[in-house]
Design a protein around this motif. Structure first.
Motif: not given
Length: 1515
Positions: A563-587
């Protein structure tokens, strides 16, 4: 201040006037462009002048040129003075001679000389190139001459410094000249001015307004600053780094090296060779041509050897007055702080260049999307990328290598220190820590600290790494970086909590593994007894239960990890979604450059987040290990001063004890032995007698200094030799055991063999005294072991001999011979203290001490004590009553005393409970003679069948197909996400931002699901496979015949059920998982890169070919190094356990130094494999990663120089974000593949032990004997023939006899004549070669082994107790009531002893029963049989370790309790067999005599000769 005034006015860069002059001078190359306001106040006027002189380009150059000129002129003046002196003084003057011309000296050039020399050479080269460029450019600025001359002066000055340093080396100068040191110091000041100007220009001036040469100089000034700072440090220190060495001083030190042709090339490799691992080439080349053997691997460089580490550790150990709480940690830091600092420096360099790659993505995307970009800019970008990645690759692999090397040195120093401590421990400390725990300090704790070195620096670098990454993200998307920070923090907290939890699982795994290993060790050590009693299933189930518990925890740990490795493997993707989503909101606008830069940075960011918790765990484990080591290395030692040792003394007494009180426990000090007064004169022979547990062995221990002395005085005059009651034999040849470290003296050696009656035994052995003895002396009979021990003592030629019951295991004839030839012969002038139960020898000694309850209750000569009666009288009376029958029947016929020659042939058989393959092998069969077979070691690549066996063990080929399909789904889902990023951020994209983010989030969710399912499936598959392997191996071992355990050292079996199973449990499934993903990832990188720069397809062919070639080239050596590593590790641990077992003997003979040296040699042998294995790993890793860098740079060239119509900017970003991972992924994939192959060796080794030959079935369904069989106890032997193995001579050569139910049969014969073999064949531990054995009408070869063995009872020669309680030892299967157990304890004389203990039947029995005396152990084994009440009872010398008095009691019990049973008893004490119904005399494998004792004594018989020998012993 000057800098501040510059920056505060940079906005006024037009030529408008202000209170300060405009900084136009900052960019002007002219020396006259000073616009000074002379009307301003004098202070400001001065400031403007200073600012101009020190920070304007032209005056700066004149200033530095002047400095160079002064330096050159000073050197010229010095040279002129030298020349003038040479011509004006006569030629003999000393001034013309070099300063150092000592023929008897040499010099060593250290890094402190090489680095400044390298820096100066670089500067000289750089300035020369710049000077040439300055003179060749035509369209140059107005200040061409100044710039060109400035560069020429700099070039000349640096060239002169290089020449000067060469001169220093030639004349071995220890200090740099003063003029050079002043020049370097002044140079730093000027360099700081240049760098300040450069920074201000870079920050404030637009590149278009600046001379190109000035911009080049600015870059160079910034590079030059750290180099000048380094040279400033060199100038301050003054030392050249050249060490002058007197040759005479080193000749001795290096003589050993001249012989050591096998020294590792690392020891004399050049700086370049060490940087890129060229020094590994000779070894890898040899390994590629032929499989490496032990002798092919070079020895360690001198400075890394175990003896150096041991000295270093000791010299840095805190002094007692420091009262350090954590001495081990402090000592390690003091010893290795330089190594730690250097690896830290490498880690910082890596961190500095790590983010350059992602930062360049934006530049490359801009470059391809701009119309007017020039090839020059593109090449500069690629050059920066190439340099940054090259430095990163080099620093990563150097960091790995040096960290592993540091770990190796730490392990070496801990193992040697723990070993030395083990030799000094007091007996109570030894019991407190236990052999298993001390071995763990060596194996586990040392390894934990060694492993920590790789994770030590990431702990403090992690915050820096995260800060740098977030700073970069902020630079691109502003406040959206906070979303990345939040996401990373959540992942970090998740990992931290999960890691702590999985740490607790690891602790549980360790605990349950320890229990399983303890049970397995006990099983292997006592296999003979377990087979005799048919207890395999009981012990097998016990081990299986421990394994179930361990496997349960491993399962929890691995699912958690999945489970740990699953989360860590997908973490960069999730952090990226979060960052780009925020950037889109902030324009915030997202373009391809920004998007792929951020995804690359976030991927890098996951590494510290993933490793940090693991590093924290390692630190916590290392802290526990340090605590355990602190406790062990601070524990109490044997008091060297407890016994006063006087050598060459003139005193009257050899051994003297006055008012002595001794304890086995130095903590509570309960008195175990009191000696008011004991004086043994020089040359006297003194005997110690007493009943079981009276303190006889303790008395010897007090003389050796092994017991804790509470009070009193013990003094010993001369050297001591000690022979222990339980024989301690090394796993070496018989000759090595007897010499025990002394040089060979043929005369003395032959005499020792003669007086210990070993000559005949050696004649019968194929290799004589070169025969190798197995672990714990397993292939010698009890008597042979005892005699080898005695010969060892005799050969040492000591002054005082302490002999603990040396006659217990030898037959009467051999015993008499040893007493006559050895005790009263070879040792007649020595002082002897003999503990014995043999009353008949007591007439011949000078004094006798009778012991009872830890005190000497009587002492004096034989006749005096006899008159006094009391305890001694009771012992003698018991002995004499047993002798009466022998005396009365003895006809006194002298002829019978000499038995026929045949009677003296010892067999190759084990008379001890430990039978072994015979040593009397035929000469034609030499290859069979080696007892302990060399460990099976496959060579070449691991067989593909092994892979098939492993991958299809759990679910067949369907399992493999499912794993591959899941891995493919994983990679495709990741690719989909990245392609969507490229499409969504393209300049011509038609998707609105909200759609872009929603689709990306959906893809991320799919990825998460796929990754999780795959991780859990992989884990389930790995767990099924490992449990299947373990069960198969355990069953195979339990069913193996006894001969397997006799020829296989227990360490070899233990390494398979510990290390190999550990790899199969955890490492192999994890590695296989990673390898599968890594290969799919590589394919995806090549796919993306080739799609966007098709030309790189042509690069793939050589890249794959080189990768494959390197892999094969490396694997050939690495595989053998890994195998050799595991083979050389075991002897370190084995030697240590052997040492701890025999520590009293080693200390008694004062051989601690010899054994410490042996430990150091074994550690060096093991570490040299480690060292070269690490070198080979980094050799490969560096080359593969570097290939990746070259591939990346070439494909980037193709991409950016293709027209943008062909390749879109967003795909350049995508390709680069993939390509940046290539360099590390290439080597990681190949290294992991190699790792899998190396670890697959474990599967191969387990397979060997899963297919062992099996003994006969335990139960045969349709052939079970009746429930009450044997009901009568009749035994019939019909022409019974036995050999140990095919092609070896017969040991029993056709024995035929018939025994009636209820008869008592005594079996006698010379040591090794085949007595114990008879019992083993009746239990079918050895199968008959011919003939039949019929018991109550059933041929025993037709029934199952358990049906047979469980119906017979046996008391073996060596009393074996298992760890547990009295109850679990007397009734392991839990078949009897408490009342029955107490009854049997009462009958075997132990009820009082057990009842006196507070825990009663639950009283503890430690490993091996060491907390009970040997006699008490024998009585407990007797109690076991009384419960079983078998119809047929076998006794193999059951009373060898008890005194005559106890023996009489036991014989009486057996007569009464087993009146109606058939008893077959092997005995060395003649009285034991005198009241048997019939006596069987076995001689050289034949039943020579079988009749009533009285009848045999009436005629000339072998038995009569034995009785005569026994009854006349006292004569």
């Amino acid at each position: 201040m000057i800098y501040l005034s510059l920056t505060s006015h940079h906005s006024n860069m037009s030529s408008s006037s202000s209170s300060f002059a405009s900084p136009s001078w900052l960019t002007s190359p002219l020396c006259s462009s000073l616009d000074i306001d002379s009307s301003s106040p004098s202070s400001q006027f001065l400031l403007q002048w200073l600012r101009f002189i020190f920070l304007s380009p032209c005056p700066q150059r004149l200033l530095l040129s002047a400095l160079d000129l002064i330096f050159l002129l000073s050197l010229l003046a010095f040279a002129a003075h030298k020349l003038y002196s040479r011509f004006t003084f006569n030629t003999n003057s000393t001034i013309t001679k070099p300063l150092l011309q000592d023929k008897d000296s040499d010099y060593k050039v250290t890094l402190w000389f090489k680095l400044p020399f390298l820096v100066t050479t670089l500067l000289a080269t750089a300035y020369t190139v710049l000077a040439i460029l300055a003179f060749t450019q035509t369209n140059f600025a107005s200040w061409k001459l100044i710039e060109a001359l400035f560069r020429v002066f700099q070039a000349i000055a640096n060239i002169v410094v290089v020449i000067l340093m060469v001169h220093e080396k030639k004349f071995k100068a220890a200090k740099h000249p003063l003029s050079l040191r002043i020049y370097w110091m002044a140079n730093l000041v000027v360099s700081c001015l240049f760098a300040t100007s450069a920074i201000v220009r870079l920050v404030t001036v637009d590149g278009a307004r600046l001379e190109i040469s000035l911009r080049v100089d600015d870059v160079f000034s910034l590079v030059n600053l750290p180099l000048s700072a380094f040279l400033f440090l060199v100038a301050m220190k003054g030392s050249t780094g050249i060490q002058v060495i007197r040759i005479s001083d080193v000749v001795r030190a290096y003589q050993c090296l001249s012989n050591d042709r096998t020294l590792s090339p690392y020891a004399y490799a050049s700086f370049l060779s060490k940087t890129v691992w060229f020094w590994m080439n000779p070894l890898l080349n040899r390994g590629y041509k032929t499989p490496l053997k032990l002798e092919d691997v070079p020895s360690l460089p001198i400075e890394f050897r175990a003896e150096k580490m041991s000295e270093l550790f000791q010299s840095n150990w805190p002094k007692p007055e420091d009262s350090s709480k954590h001495p081990v940690g402090l000592t390690l830091f003091r010893s290795f702080w330089k190594h730690i600092a250097f690896t830290g420096f490498l880690a910082v360099i890596r961190l500095a260049v790590m983010y350059i790659g992602p930062m360049l993505i934006q530049s490359f995307v801009d470059f391809t999307s701009r119309e007017n970009s020039t090839p020059y800019e593109g090449l500069v970008l690629i050059l920066i990328l190439y340099l940054a990645k090259s430095v990163e690759v080099l620093s990563v692999h150097q960091f790995n290598f040096h960290s592993q090397k540091l770990g190796m040195l730490i392990r070496s120093s801990i193992i040697t220190s723990v070993y030395k401590k083990g030799l000094r421990l007091s007996s109570s400390s030894r019991q407190t820590h236990g052999t298993g725990q001390i071995v763990n300090h060596m194996a586990v704790d040392a390894q934990q600290l060694s492993d920590l070195m790789m994770q030590f620096h990431p702990i403090w670098l992690m915050p820096l790494q995260v800060a740098a990454a977030l700073g970069l993200i902020y630079n691109y998307v502003g406040l959206s970086a906070l979303a990345a920070l939040l996401g990373t923090t959540l992942v970090f907290i998740f990992t931290l909590f999960r890691t702590k939890k999985s740490n607790s699982f690891q602790f549980r795994i360790m605990t349950s593994r320890d229990l399983r290993m303890k049970a397995t060790n006990e099983l292997l050590n006592n296999m003979r007894v377990i087979k005799f009693q048919a207890w395999e299933e009981y012990f097998g189930n016990k081990i299986q239960q421990f394994r179930e518990a361990e496997h349960g925890w491993i399962g929890k740990f691995l699912y958690y990890f999945a489970v740990n490795m699953g989360v860590l493997t997908t973490a960069p993707l999730l952090v990226t979604v979060l960052t780009f989503g925020t950037a889109t909101l902030l324009g915030v606008p997202l373009n391809a450059g920004t998007v792929f830069t951020i995804t690359s940075v976030i991927k890098i960011l996951q590494e510290p987040v993933r490793t940090f918790p693991q590093a924290l765990i390692l630190i916590s484990q290392a802290m526990i290990s340090l605590g355990r080591l602190d406790e062990f290395l601070m524990s109490k030692e044997m008091d060297e001063g407890a016994v006063q040792r006087v050598s060459g003394c003139d005193g009257h007494y050899a051994v003297e004890i006055k008012d002595g009180k001794f304890s086995w426990d130095d903590a509570d000090g309960s008195v175990a032995l009191r000696v008011e007064e004991l004086e043994i004169k020089k040359g006297d022979h003194a005997a110690v007698v007493g009943t079981v547990g009276s303190g006889k062995s303790s008395l010897l221990a007090s003389v050796l200094g092994e017991m804790y002395k509470i009070s009193g005085k013990v003094s010993v005059c001369g050297s001591i030799a000690y022979v222990a009651q339980t024989s301690w034999i090394q796993n070496a040849t018989i000759q090595e055991n007897i010499l025990f470290g002394l040089p060979m003296n043929r005369e003395k050696y032959k005499e020792a063999l003669r007086v210990c009656c070993l000559e005949k035994d050696l004649e019968m052995m194929e290799y004589g005294d070169q025969t190798e003895i197995g672990e714990r002396g397993i292939n010698l009979s009890g008597g042979q072991k005892q005699r080898v021990q005695l010969a060892r003592a005799v050969y040492q030629d000591s002054d005082i001999y302490l002999l603990d019951d040396v006659f217990s295991a030898v037959d009467a004839q051999t015993g008499s011979s040893i007493f006559k030839e050895c005790i009263m012969g070879a040792l007649k002038n020595k002082t002897i203290l003999l503990v014995t139960h043999q009353v008949d020898f007591l007439h011949n000694v000078d004094s006798i001490m009778v012991m009872k309850e830890g005190e000497i209750v009587q002492s004096g000569k034989y006749d005096e004590l006899l008159k006094a009666g009391l305890d001694f009288g009771a012992l003698v009376a018991a002995h004499e009553s047993s002798m009466e029958i022998a005396e009365s029947r003895d006809k006194g016929d002298d002829d019978t005393a000499q038995s026929p020659k045949l009677a003296r042939i010892p067999s190759k058989e084990k008379e001890k409970s430990t039978e072994k393959q015979p040593q009397d092998q035929s000469k034609s069969d030499k290859d069979k003679a080696k007892l302990i077979e060399d460990e099976e070691k496959e060579t070449g690549s691991v067989n593909l069948k092994v892979y098939k066996h492993y991958f299809t063990e759990a679910f067949g080929w369907w399992g493999v197909a499912l794993m591959l399909a899941m891995s493919l789904a994983w990679i495709l889902s990741f690719l989909a996400g990245d392609y969507w990023l490229a499409i969504g951020t393209a300049e011509d994209s038609v998707f609105p931002h909200s759609t872009f983010i929603i689709v990306y989030a959906i893809i991320a969710a799919v990825v998460c699901v796929v990754v999780m399912i795959r991780s859990l499936l992989f884990t389930y598959w790995g767990l099924k496979t490992s449990q299947s392997f373990f069960t198969g191996m355990l069953q195979s071992i339990l069913h193996a015949p006894m001969s397997f355990f006799d020829t296989t050292p227990s360490g070899r079996i233990l390494s398979r059920v510990s290390t190999d199973i550990l790899w199969v449990d955890i490492s192999i499934p994890m590695l296989t998982n990673f390898v599968m993903v890594a290969y799919f990832s590589l394919v995806s990188i090549f796919f993306v890169t080739c799609q966007n720069a098709w030309e790189t397809i042509f690069l793939l062919i050589p890249l794959f070919w080189l990768n494959n070639w390197y892999r094969k080239y490396y694997l050939a050596s690495s595989r053998e190094l890994t195998r050799l590593d595991s083979i050389t590790k075991a002897p370190v641990i084995h030697h240590f356990s052997e040492t701890i077992a025999g520590v009293m003997t080693i200390r008694g003979f004062r051989k601690q130094n010899l054994f410490s040296q042996e430990n150091i040699d074994r550690v060096n042998a093991s570490l040299r494999m480690d060292f070269h294995n690490n070198g080979a790993n980094e050799w490969l890793g560096f080359r593969l990663d570097y290939l990746g860098v070259v591939f990346l740079c070439i494909s980037t060239i193709f991409m950016i120089f293709l027209p943008s119509a062909i390749i879109k900017p967003e795909y350049v970003g995508l390709s680069l974000s993939y390509g940046l991972a290539l360099s590390s992924l290439l080597s990681l994939t190949i290294t992991m593949t190699c790792s899998v192959e190396n670890k697959m060796v474990s599967v191969e080794r387990i397979k060997q032990f899963t297919n062992l030959p099996s003994e006969a079935p335990w139960k045969i369904a349709d052939r079970s004997p009746p429930q009450n069989w044997p009901s009568q106890g009749n035994i019939e032997l019909n022409n019974l023939q036995v050999r140990y193995r095919p092609n070896t001579p017969l040991v029993l050569k056709g024995v035929s006899l018939s025994i009636q139910g209820g008869e008592k049969i005594g079996v006698v014969g010379r040591t090794g004549s085949g007595k114990s073999t008879l019992i083993q064949v009746l239990f079918r531990l050895i199968e008959p070669s011919a003939g039949k054995i019929i018991v109550d009408g059933i041929n025993i070869c037709t029934v199952g082994l358990h049906d047979l063995r469980s119906r017979f009872g046996i008391i073996p020669q060596e009393p074996v107790l298992f760890q547990g309680t009295v109850r679990s030892n007397i009734d392991p299967l839990g078949l009897y009531s408490e009342e029955e157990i107490w009854k049997s304890l009462e009958r075997c004389q132990l009820k009082d002893v057990v009842a006196a203990k507070p825990e009663k039947l639950e009283a503890s029995v430690v490993d091996g029963g060491d907390n009970w005396s040997v006699g008490q152990r024998q009585l407990l084994c007797l109690g076991r049989i009384m419960l079983k009440r078998s119809k047929i009872l076998f006794m193999d010398e059951a009373t060898a370790s008890v005194d005559s008095q106890t023996d009489v009691v036991i014989q009486k019990i057996i007569r009464e309790d087993f009146a109606d049973r058939t008893i077959i008893s092997i005995a060395h004490r003649i009285p034991t067999v005198m009241d048997c119904d019939r006596v069987l005399v076995i001689d050289a494998g034949l039943a020579k005599e079988f009749d009533r004792p009285s009848r045999l004594l009436e005629r000339h018989s072998l038995f009569g000769a034995l009785v005569k020998e026994y009854s006349n012993r006292s004569a």
